[in-house]
Design an enzyme around this catalytic site. Structure first.
Site, PDB file in Angstrom:
ATOM      1  NE  ARG A 148      -4.291   8.224   0.008  1.00 47.45           N
ATOM      2  CZ  ARG A 148      -3.465   8.125  -1.051  1.00 47.45           C
ATOM      3  NH1 ARG A 148      -3.003   6.932  -1.410  1.00 47.45           N
ATOM      4  NH2 ARG A 148      -3.117   9.199  -1.716  1.00 47.45           N
ATOM      5  CG  HIS A 171      -3.994  -0.713  -2.495  1.00 47.69           C
ATOM      6  ND1 HIS A 171      -3.837  -0.205  -3.765  1.00 47.69           N
ATOM      7  CD2 HIS A 171      -5.021  -1.588  -2.556  1.00 47.69           C
ATOM      8  CE1 HIS A 171      -4.749  -0.748  -4.551  1.00 47.69           C
ATOM      9  NE2 HIS A 171      -5.469  -1.597  -3.849  1.00 47.69           N
ATOM     10  CD  GLU A 196      -7.151  -4.503  -4.379  1.00 51.42           C
ATOM     11  OE1 GLU A 196      -8.064  -5.310  -4.066  1.00 51.42           O
ATOM     12  OE2 GLU A 196      -7.360  -3.318  -4.675  1.00 51.42           O
ATOM     13  CE1 TYR A 225       0.590   5.752  -2.252  1.00 49.16           C
ATOM     14  CE2 TYR A 225       1.240   7.907  -3.083  1.00 49.16           C
ATOM     15  CZ  TYR A 225       0.283   6.920  -2.929  1.00 49.16           C
ATOM     16  OH  TYR A 225      -0.977   7.082  -3.452  1.00 49.16           O
ATOM     17  CG  ASN A 269      -0.006  -1.148  -5.433  1.00 50.65           C
ATOM     18  OD1 ASN A 269      -1.023  -0.597  -5.858  1.00 50.65           O
ATOM     19  ND2 ASN A 269       0.786  -0.594  -4.524  1.00 50.65           N
ATOM     20  NE  ARG A 313       2.483   8.232  -6.478  1.00 50.60           N
ATOM     21  CZ  ARG A 313       1.669   7.211  -6.546  1.00 50.60           C
ATOM     22  NH1 ARG A 313       2.126   5.984  -6.435  1.00 50.60           N
ATOM     23  NH2 ARG A 313       0.403   7.403  -6.748  1.00 50.60           N
ATOM     24  CB  ALA A 363      -4.051   5.618 -10.550  1.00 51.18           C
ATOM     25  N   PRO A 379       1.052   2.169 -12.237  1.00 47.87           N
ATOM     26  CG  PRO A 379      -0.766   3.462 -12.864  1.00 47.87           C
ATOM     27  CD  PRO A 379      -0.341   2.031 -12.665  1.00 47.87           C
ATOM     28  CG  ASN A 380       2.199   7.753 -11.237  1.00 49.57           C
ATOM     29  OD1 ASN A 380       2.960   8.345 -11.984  1.00 49.57           O
ATOM     30  ND2 ASN A 380       0.887   7.775 -11.395  1.00 49.57           N
TER      31      ASN A 380
HETATM   32  C1  DQA Z   1      -1.817   2.922  -4.144  1.00 48.73           C
HETATM   33  C2  DQA Z   1      -3.093   3.712  -3.817  1.00 48.73           C
HETATM   34  C3  DQA Z   1      -3.719   4.288  -5.073  1.00 48.73           C
HETATM   35  O1  DQA Z   1      -4.903   5.002  -4.751  1.00 48.73           O
HETATM   36  C4  DQA Z   1      -2.758   5.217  -5.763  1.00 48.73           C
HETATM   37  O2  DQA Z   1      -3.311   5.693  -6.969  1.00 48.73           O
HETATM   38  C5  DQA Z   1      -1.421   4.624  -5.978  1.00 48.73           C
HETATM   39  C6  DQA Z   1      -0.841   3.770  -4.948  1.00 48.73           C
HETATM   40  C7  DQA Z   1      -1.075   2.458  -2.880  1.00 48.73           C
HETATM   41  O3  DQA Z   1      -0.192   1.613  -3.013  1.00 48.73           O
HETATM   42  O4  DQA Z   1      -1.369   2.929  -1.785  1.00 48.73           O
HETATM   43  O5  DQA Z   1      -0.764   4.916  -6.960  1.00 48.73           O
HETATM   44  O6  DQA Z   1      -2.175   1.776  -4.895  1.00 48.73           O
END
Ligand code: DQA
Length: 139
Positions: free
Chosen positions: A106, A99, A97, A22, A73, A17, A76, A9-10
């Site tokens: 963080r 990120h 995985e 990011y 990835n 964003r 959240a 998501p997002n």
């Molecule tokens: C994320 C880190 C997560 O905590 C966050 O909710 C994201 C992006 C990252 O790519 O750094 O949406 O996965």
């Protein structure tokens, strides 16, 4: 070798964003970057993005017997989703995985990852480059 890349998501809001965290490049640029890396590494890649936990579970289940590796990835859902963890365990497909940000430095709630419990490798804080490293793991 067939790799499924899943973004949660997002991540479709990249560029808009929180660019300080990011980056300024948009999601289409990330998808192009991943496709280019896969091509250089002679990997076959499929890309999937969803804002919905159940859809991510569905696509992981559908990967069974089709894909040799998963790059995910979970965004959240990293920090909340036992369902995604269980789906990855159910299919048993080797998973890396990724990120974009360094979740270890963080907020406290980002420092626990359910997916890390099953991932062969977790790559954090390298931005787009993290996806290249994940694909290199499989190559
Ligand atoms: C994320 C880190 C997560 O905590 C966050 O909710 C994201 C992006 C990252 O790519 O750094 O949406 O996965």
């Amino acid at each position: 070798m067939k790799i499924l890349v899943i973004n949660g998501p997002n991540l479709n809001m990249l560029g808009i964003r929180e660019p300080d965290i990011y980056g300024k490049q948009d999601f289409a640029s990330l998808e192009k970057y991943i496709r280019d890396c896969a091509s250089e590494l002679s990997l076959s890649v499929s890309l999937f993005q969803s804002n919905h936990e159940g859809e991510i579970v569905d696509v992981i289940q559908s990967a069974y017997g089709v894909y040799d590796g998963i790059v995910i990835n979970p965004a959240a859902y990293t920090h909340t989703s036992v369902a995604i963890l269980d789906a990855l365990k159910a299919v048993g497909i080797p998973t890396v995985e990724v990120h974009l940000s360094d979740i270890s430095t963080r907020e406290a709630f980002r420092q626990h990852s359910y997916v890390s419990l099953v991932a062969k490798k977790t790559i954090c804080g390298l931005g787009f480059e993290g996806y290249r490293k994940a694909l290199e793991f499989f190559a």
